[in-house]
Enzyme design. Structure first.
Site, PDB file in Angstrom:
ATOM      1  N   CYS A 127       0.769  -1.246   0.025  1.00  0.00           N
ATOM      2  CA  CYS A 127       0.041  -0.111   0.038  1.00  0.00           C
ATOM      3  C   CYS A 127       0.926   1.206   0.064  1.00  0.00           C
ATOM      4  CB  CYS A 127      -0.878   0.158   1.180  1.00  0.00           C
ATOM      5  SG  CYS A 127      -2.280   0.900   0.872  1.00  0.00           S
ATOM      6  N   CYS A 129      -0.217   4.154   1.814  1.00  0.00           N
ATOM      7  CA  CYS A 129      -0.624   5.173   2.870  1.00  0.00           C
ATOM      8  C   CYS A 129       0.662   5.226   3.885  1.00  0.00           C
ATOM      9  CB  CYS A 129      -1.719   4.616   3.527  1.00  0.00           C
ATOM     10  SG  CYS A 129      -1.987   3.065   4.063  1.00  0.00           S
ATOM     11  N   HIS A 136      -2.996   8.806   2.053  1.00  0.00           N
ATOM     12  CA  HIS A 136      -4.061   7.925   1.235  1.00  0.00           C
ATOM     13  C   HIS A 136      -3.148   6.846   0.645  1.00  0.00           C
ATOM     14  CE1 HIS A 136      -7.686   9.968   1.899  1.00  0.00           C
ATOM     15  NE2 HIS A 136      -7.216  11.110   1.965  1.00  0.00           N
ATOM     16  N   CYS A 137      -4.088   5.830   0.084  1.00  0.00           N
ATOM     17  CA  CYS A 137      -3.451   4.570  -0.041  1.00  0.00           C
ATOM     18  C   CYS A 137      -3.016   4.647  -1.501  1.00  0.00           C
ATOM     19  CB  CYS A 137      -4.666   3.352   0.133  1.00  0.00           C
ATOM     20  SG  CYS A 137      -5.083   3.323   1.724  1.00  0.00           S
ATOM     21  N   LYS A 204     -12.665  -5.326   1.680  1.00  0.00           N
ATOM     22  CA  LYS A 204     -11.984  -4.380   2.999  1.00  0.00           C
ATOM     23  C   LYS A 204     -13.057  -3.294   3.090  1.00  0.00           C
ATOM     24  CE  LYS A 204      -7.922  -1.843   4.438  1.00  0.00           C
ATOM     25  NZ  LYS A 204      -6.633  -1.635   4.074  1.00  0.00           N
ATOM     26  N   ARG A 226     -11.184   7.196   4.008  1.00  0.00           N
ATOM     27  CA  ARG A 226     -10.881   5.995   2.896  1.00  0.00           C
ATOM     28  C   ARG A 226     -12.312   5.793   2.333  1.00  0.00           C
ATOM     29  NH1 ARG A 226      -5.748   4.028   6.247  1.00  0.00           N
ATOM     30  NH2 ARG A 226      -4.436   5.778   5.405  1.00  0.00           N
ATOM     31  N   CYS A 228     -14.074   6.336   0.122  1.00  0.00           N
ATOM     32  CA  CYS A 228     -14.220   6.435  -1.536  1.00  0.00           C
ATOM     33  C   CYS A 228     -13.469   5.137  -2.124  1.00  0.00           C
ATOM     34  CB  CYS A 228     -13.989   7.696  -2.077  1.00  0.00           C
ATOM     35  SG  CYS A 228     -15.016   9.026  -1.873  1.00  0.00           S
ATOM     36  N   LYS A 257     -12.094  -8.304   5.716  1.00  0.00           N
ATOM     37  CA  LYS A 257     -11.651  -7.509   6.791  1.00  0.00           C
ATOM     38  C   LYS A 257     -12.249  -6.334   7.219  1.00  0.00           C
ATOM     39  CE  LYS A 257      -7.407  -4.473   7.288  1.00  0.00           C
ATOM     40  NZ  LYS A 257      -6.732  -3.640   6.701  1.00  0.00           N
ATOM     41  N   TYR A 321      -2.711 -10.880  15.253  1.00  0.00           N
ATOM     42  CA  TYR A 321      -1.552 -10.589  16.046  1.00  0.00           C
ATOM     43  C   TYR A 321      -1.778 -11.204  17.153  1.00  0.00           C
ATOM     44  CZ  TYR A 321      -2.528  -6.206  13.279  1.00  0.00           C
ATOM     45  OH  TYR A 321      -2.554  -5.339  12.390  1.00  0.00           O
TER      46      TYR A 321
HETATM   47  C1  PBG Z   1      -3.465   0.228   5.244  1.00  0.00           C
HETATM   48  C2  PBG Z   1      -4.030  -0.967   6.075  1.00  0.00           C
HETATM   49  C3  PBG Z   1      -4.599  -0.761   7.181  1.00  0.00           C
HETATM   50  C4  PBG Z   1      -4.660  -2.160   7.620  1.00  0.00           C
HETATM   51  C5  PBG Z   1      -4.057  -2.927   7.171  1.00  0.00           C
HETATM   52  N1  PBG Z   1      -3.601  -2.171   5.845  1.00  0.00           N
HETATM   53  C6  PBG Z   1      -5.434   0.334   7.701  1.00  0.00           C
HETATM   54  C7  PBG Z   1      -6.122   1.071   6.747  1.00  0.00           C
HETATM   55  O1  PBG Z   1      -6.604   0.705   5.783  1.00  0.00           O
HETATM   56  O2  PBG Z   1      -6.607   2.196   7.197  1.00  0.00           O
HETATM   57  C8  PBG Z   1      -5.522  -2.367   8.973  1.00  0.00           C
HETATM   58  C9  PBG Z   1      -5.032  -3.356   9.831  1.00  0.00           C
HETATM   59  C10 PBG Z   1      -5.424  -3.212  11.393  1.00  0.00           C
HETATM   60  O3  PBG Z   1      -6.195  -2.396  11.782  1.00  0.00           O
HETATM   61  O4  PBG Z   1      -5.191  -4.318  12.037  1.00  0.00           O
HETATM   62  N2  PBG Z   1      -3.839  -0.075   3.654  1.00  0.00           N
HETATM   63 ZN    ZN Z   2      -3.438   2.000   2.754  1.00  0.00          ZN
END
Ligand code: PBG
Ligand code: ZN
Length: 333
Positions: A127, A129, A136-137, A204, A226, A228, A257, A321
């Site tokens: 990513c 971000c 932003h991603c 996601k 995020r 959008c 997710k 985790y």
């Molecule tokens: C970033 C990303 C995120 C997570 C994994 N990759 C955060 C987001 O999209 O804002 C979240 C992982 C977590 O909360 O454990 N692209």
């Molecule tokens: Zn990201």
């Protein structure tokens, strides 16, 4: 003689009175090492270790500290990790140049991790971000919205850099349309398509449960949110279409997710794509909710119940985790 007994098929309790019988009643819900993937936070400074304040027992590691920590887990059966790079010294810019530069901590660590742990499957989160100045991603237009084409190009370049550095799996978490195809095309063009697989964060959601992660990664958007690109939490329809899109683009593995509040999406995705192994990400906010349970036996019971239910809903692999704790529990069983 009056009896409450109605019909034999309503007598269930004879079928699960001991633990062996109960196991037969819970098919495909066992938790084995290959059902667990461990997310790790990798720092630029090789000798650093930092606790994550919002996530008890979670640490961010430099490579020299990560290797011994992982060594112990590999001995306990750990089979796969998902690596997130964190930068503090490398510059953040509008296109996330540090995501794939030669000094990026993930690019540097991958060859060494492969050497240290030949049997460990290494997945790299892809990513922008953590590396963009705006957080932003993707890449933004002058108006501050996602600029689709350059975003996908950058994401494919970053995925390719991690693949070349030694990742077995690249896992784009940005949710842009078309990035799976762009990544697969890049892998094919570099003759890596039979050595690297693509795990899509396909379903996601724009969740408030990523808070502790964003603190850890310093990856919150500077402005806006995020919504959008990540999915609206109430939309099973968009989740179905996103999975369909990513399957059509060639994703090897799908993901839902966060995990627990989205088990209906897990079931829906598994039913539609039974031939695609399905991952579920038990995210940072879910971790924090379970980890705050003070009684450790109670906490372990809650954790195992949660993981079992994720498996029952259709998840093949759980990104958690809690992986170190899960491995200790299951290695004793
Ligand atoms: C970033 C990303 C995120 C997570 C994994 N990759 C955060 C987001 O999209 O804002 C979240 C992982 C977590 O909360 O454990 N692209
Ligand atoms: Zn990201």
């Amino acid at each position: 003689m009056n009896s409450l007994f109605l019909s034999p098929q309503h007598v269930l309790q004879g079928g699960y009175f001991n633990s062996t019988l109960r196991k037969l009643q819970e098919p495909n819900t066992s938790i084995e090492p290959h059902n667990i993937m461990y997310p790790i936070f990798l720092l630029e400074d090789d000798d650093a270790v930092q606790p994550v304040s919002s996530m008890p027992n979670v640490f961010r590691y430099g490579l020299n500290k990560l290797i011994p920590a992982l060594g112990e887990l590999v001995n306990k059966g750990l089979q796969s990790v998902l690596i997130f790079g964190i930068v503090e010294k490398l510059p953040k810019d509008s296109r996330g140049s540090s995501a794939d530069c030669k000094d990026n901590p993930v690019v540097k660590a991958l060859p060494k991790l492969r050497q240290a742990f030949p049997q460990l499957t290494l997945a790299s989160d892809v990513c922008l971000c953590p590396y963009t100045s705006h957080g932003h991603c993707g890449v933004l237009t002058e108006n501050g919205v996602i600029d689709h084409e350059p975003s996908v190009k950058r994401i494919a370049d970053v995925a390719l850099a991690y693949a070349k550095a030694g990742a077995h799996i690249v896992a784009p978490s940005d949710m842009m349309d078309n990035r799976i195809k762009a990544i697969k095309d890049a892998l094919v063009a570099n003759k890596l398509q039979n050595q690297v697989s693509v795990l899509s964060y396909s379903c996601k959601f724009a969740s408030a449960m990523y808070g502790p992660f964003r603190d850890t990664m310093k990856s919150s958007p500077m402005a806006g949110d995020r919504k959008c690109y990540q999915l609206p939490p109430g939309s099973a329809g968009l989740a179905a279409r996103a999975a369909e899109r990513d399957v059509a683009e060639g994703a090897d593995f799908l993901m839902v997710k966060p995990g627990l509040p989205y088990l209906d999406i897990v079931r829906q995705t598994k039913d539609r794509y039974p031939n695609h192994p399905l991952f579920i990400y038990q995210v940072s906010g879910e971790y924090a909710m379970i980890a705050q349970q003070k009684d450790s036996n109670e906490m372990q019971t809650i954790l195992l119940e949660t993981l079992t239910c994720m498996r029952r809903a259709g998840a093949d692999c759980i990104i958690t985790y809690f992986a170190p704790l899960v491995l200790s529990i299951i290695s004793k069983q």
